[in-house]
Design a protein around this motif. Structure first.
Motif, PDB file in Angstrom:
ATOM      1  N   SER A   6      99.606 148.855  71.280  1.00  0.00           N
ATOM      2  CA  SER A   6      98.320 149.554  71.415  1.00  0.00           C
ATOM      3  C   SER A   6      97.367 148.794  72.330  1.00  0.00           C
ATOM      4  O   SER A   6      96.702 149.377  73.166  1.00  0.00           O
ATOM      5  N   ILE A   7      97.327 147.494  72.149  1.00  0.00           N
ATOM      6  CA  ILE A   7      96.451 146.660  72.985  1.00  0.00           C
ATOM      7  C   ILE A   7      96.920 146.698  74.432  1.00  0.00           C
ATOM      8  O   ILE A   7      96.122 146.863  75.355  1.00  0.00           O
ATOM      9  N   LEU A   8      98.230 146.586  74.636  1.00  0.00           N
ATOM     10  CA  LEU A   8      98.784 146.626  75.983  1.00  0.00           C
ATOM     11  C   LEU A   8      98.497 147.971  76.645  1.00  0.00           C
ATOM     12  O   LEU A   8      98.093 148.030  77.808  1.00  0.00           O
ATOM     13  N   SER A   9      98.667 149.052  75.910  1.00  0.00           N
ATOM     14  CA  SER A   9      98.363 150.389  76.442  1.00  0.00           C
ATOM     15  C   SER A   9      96.904 150.492  76.834  1.00  0.00           C
ATOM     16  O   SER A   9      96.566 151.037  77.884  1.00  0.00           O
ATOM     17  N   ALA A  10      96.016 149.995  75.991  1.00  0.00           N
ATOM     18  CA  ALA A  10      94.584 150.052  76.281  1.00  0.00           C
ATOM     19  C   ALA A  10      94.246 149.261  77.538  1.00  0.00           C
ATOM     20  O   ALA A  10      93.447 149.700  78.364  1.00  0.00           O
ATOM     21  N   LEU A  11      94.875 148.099  77.693  1.00  0.00           N
ATOM     22  CA  LEU A  11      94.615 147.280  78.872  1.00  0.00           C
ATOM     23  C   LEU A  11      95.132 147.935  80.143  1.00  0.00           C
ATOM     24  O   LEU A  11      94.493 147.870  81.190  1.00  0.00           O
ATOM     25  N   LEU A  12      96.288 148.544  80.051  1.00  0.00           N
ATOM     26  CA  LEU A  12      96.879 149.167  81.230  1.00  0.00           C
ATOM     27  C   LEU A  12      96.260 150.516  81.553  1.00  0.00           C
ATOM     28  O   LEU A  12      96.021 150.836  82.711  1.00  0.00           O
ATOM     29  N   LEU A  13      96.004 151.324  80.550  1.00  0.00           N
ATOM     30  CA  LEU A  13      95.494 152.671  80.782  1.00  0.00           C
ATOM     31  C   LEU A  13      93.981 152.743  80.832  1.00  0.00           C
ATOM     32  O   LEU A  13      93.434 153.675  81.408  1.00  0.00           O
ATOM     33  N   GLY A  14      93.306 151.782  80.260  1.00  0.00           N
ATOM     34  CA  GLY A  14      91.844 151.802  80.247  1.00  0.00           C
ATOM     35  C   GLY A  14      91.233 151.989  81.622  1.00  0.00           C
ATOM     36  O   GLY A  14      90.440 152.893  81.844  1.00  0.00           O
ATOM     37  N   PRO A  15      91.607 151.147  82.608  1.00  0.00           N
ATOM     38  CA  PRO A  15      91.038 151.317  83.943  1.00  0.00           C
ATOM     39  C   PRO A  15      91.398 152.661  84.577  1.00  0.00           C
ATOM     40  O   PRO A  15      90.595 153.258  85.267  1.00  0.00           O
ATOM     41  N   VAL A  16      92.608 153.144  84.329  1.00  0.00           N
ATOM     42  CA  VAL A  16      93.022 154.434  84.884  1.00  0.00           C
ATOM     43  C   VAL A  16      92.182 155.553  84.293  1.00  0.00           C
ATOM     44  O   VAL A  16      91.671 156.419  85.014  1.00  0.00           O
ATOM     45  N   LEU A  17      92.016 155.556  82.983  1.00  0.00           N
ATOM     46  CA  LEU A  17      91.221 156.598  82.338  1.00  0.00           C
ATOM     47  C   LEU A  17      89.760 156.506  82.738  1.00  0.00           C
ATOM     48  O   LEU A  17      89.109 157.520  82.984  1.00  0.00           O
ATOM     49  N   ALA A  18      89.232 155.304  82.832  1.00  0.00           N
ATOM     50  CA  ALA A  18      87.842 155.139  83.253  1.00  0.00           C
ATOM     51  C   ALA A  18      87.654 155.640  84.674  1.00  0.00           C
ATOM     52  O   ALA A  18      86.684 156.323  84.988  1.00  0.00           O
ATOM     53  N   PHE A  19      88.608 155.339  85.550  1.00  0.00           N
ATOM     54  CA  PHE A  19      88.537 155.801  86.931  1.00  0.00           C
ATOM     55  C   PHE A  19      88.588 157.317  86.980  1.00  0.00           C
ATOM     56  O   PHE A  19      87.819 157.947  87.690  1.00  0.00           O
ATOM     57  N   ALA A  20      89.506 157.916  86.225  1.00  0.00           N
ATOM     58  CA  ALA A  20      89.645 159.374  86.214  1.00  0.00           C
ATOM     59  C   ALA A  20      88.367 160.034  85.720  1.00  0.00           C
ATOM     60  O   ALA A  20      87.961 161.066  86.229  1.00  0.00           O
ATOM     61  N   GLN A  21      87.725 159.426  84.735  1.00  0.00           N
ATOM     62  CA  GLN A  21      86.503 160.000  84.211  1.00  0.00           C
ATOM     63  C   GLN A  21      85.340 159.790  85.165  1.00  0.00           C
ATOM     64  O   GLN A  21      84.376 160.534  85.143  1.00  0.00           O
ATOM     65  N   SER A  22      85.400 158.768  86.030  1.00  0.00           N
ATOM     66  CA  SER A  22      84.306 158.502  86.947  1.00  0.00           C
ATOM     67  C   SER A  22      84.415 159.317  88.231  1.00  0.00           C
ATOM     68  O   SER A  22      83.489 159.323  89.021  1.00  0.00           O
ATOM     69  N   GLU A  23      85.549 159.979  88.458  1.00  0.00           N
ATOM     70  CA  GLU A  23      85.709 160.815  89.638  1.00  0.00           C
ATOM     71  C   GLU A  23      84.659 161.922  89.612  1.00  0.00           C
ATOM     72  O   GLU A  23      84.464 162.569  88.587  1.00  0.00           O
ATOM     73  N   PRO A  24      83.986 162.160  90.717  1.00  0.00           N
ATOM     74  CA  PRO A  24      83.012 163.250  90.727  1.00  0.00           C
ATOM     75  C   PRO A  24      83.721 164.594  90.603  1.00  0.00           C
ATOM     76  O   PRO A  24      84.760 164.809  91.203  1.00  0.00           O
ATOM     77  N   SER A  25      83.164 165.461  89.802  1.00  0.00           N
ATOM     78  CA  SER A  25      83.723 166.793  89.615  1.00  0.00           C
ATOM     79  C   SER A  25      82.871 167.804  90.359  1.00  0.00           C
ATOM     80  O   SER A  25      81.646 167.660  90.400  1.00  0.00           O
ATOM     81  N   PRO A  26      83.508 168.805  90.923  1.00  0.00           N
ATOM     82  CA  PRO A  26      82.726 169.868  91.550  1.00  0.00           C
ATOM     83  C   PRO A  26      81.906 170.598  90.486  1.00  0.00           C
ATOM     84  O   PRO A  26      82.204 170.516  89.293  1.00  0.00           O
ATOM     85  N   GLU A  27      80.895 171.318  90.927  1.00  0.00           N
ATOM     86  CA  GLU A  27      80.125 172.128  89.989  1.00  0.00           C
ATOM     87  C   GLU A  27      81.054 173.119  89.312  1.00  0.00           C
ATOM     88  O   GLU A  27      82.125 173.441  89.825  1.00  0.00           O
ATOM     89  N   ALA A  28      80.633 173.640  88.162  1.00  0.00           N
ATOM     90  CA  ALA A  28      81.481 174.521  87.352  1.00  0.00           C
ATOM     91  C   ALA A  28      81.986 175.721  88.147  1.00  0.00           C
ATOM     92  O   ALA A  28      83.171 176.063  88.068  1.00  0.00           O
ATOM     93  N   SER A  29      81.130 176.363  88.926  1.00  0.00           N
ATOM     94  CA  SER A  29      81.563 177.545  89.674  1.00  0.00           C
ATOM     95  C   SER A  29      82.600 177.165  90.732  1.00  0.00           C
ATOM     96  O   SER A  29      83.572 177.889  90.942  1.00  0.00           O
ATOM     97  N   TRP A  98      90.238 165.864  93.550  1.00  0.00           N
ATOM     98  CA  TRP A  98      90.007 166.477  92.236  1.00  0.00           C
ATOM     99  C   TRP A  98      91.224 167.325  91.836  1.00  0.00           C
ATOM    100  O   TRP A  98      91.698 167.250  90.707  1.00  0.00           O
ATOM    101  N   ILE A  99      91.736 168.112  92.775  1.00  0.00           N
ATOM    102  CA  ILE A  99      92.917 168.944  92.508  1.00  0.00           C
ATOM    103  C   ILE A  99      94.117 168.050  92.187  1.00  0.00           C
ATOM    104  O   ILE A  99      94.842 168.294  91.219  1.00  0.00           O
TER     105      ILE A  99
END
Length: 115
Positions: A6-29, A98-99
């Protein structure tokens, strides 16, 4: 052992998930337009469920080993010498990214509004 995994997964995936969440998203429309474009236009070659056709599958599993930047570049610039066209006339580079990210995560279904 489970705690270590679990700790290893968090260390490896944490930056990837944080990066994915920080990607700018287009407006909803615009997001809805992009989902529709991928489902309709890309689906005409890659299959309406994106499971393959003239072009390869665009499923999460099929794209798991491809770098995000490479996928975004293919979407934006196309693949010369193949039927894959460049989409840069219709997309910005951040939209292509984004796509690509959404394809790697499992592309969302098109939401059709009913009257």
């Amino acid at each position: 052992m489970l705690r270590t995994a679990s700790i290893l997964s968090a260390l490896l995936l944490g930056p990837v998930l944080a990066f994915a969440q920080s990607e700018p998203s287009p407006e909803a429309s615009r997001s809805r337009e992009l989902v529709r474009m991928v489902r309709q236009d890309c689906g005409s070659c890659h299959g309406m469920r994106l499971t393959g056709g003239l072009g390869p599958a665009l499923t999460r599993e099929a794209l798991a080993d491809f770098p995000l930047d490479s996928l975004a570049a293919v979407i934006f610039h196309g693949r010369p010498g193949t039927p894959m066209p460049p989409w840069k006339a219709m997309l910005s580079e951040p939209e292509a990214r984004w796509i690509a990210l959404r394809l790697q995560q499992g592309f969302p279904e098109e939401v059709v509004k009913t009257p």
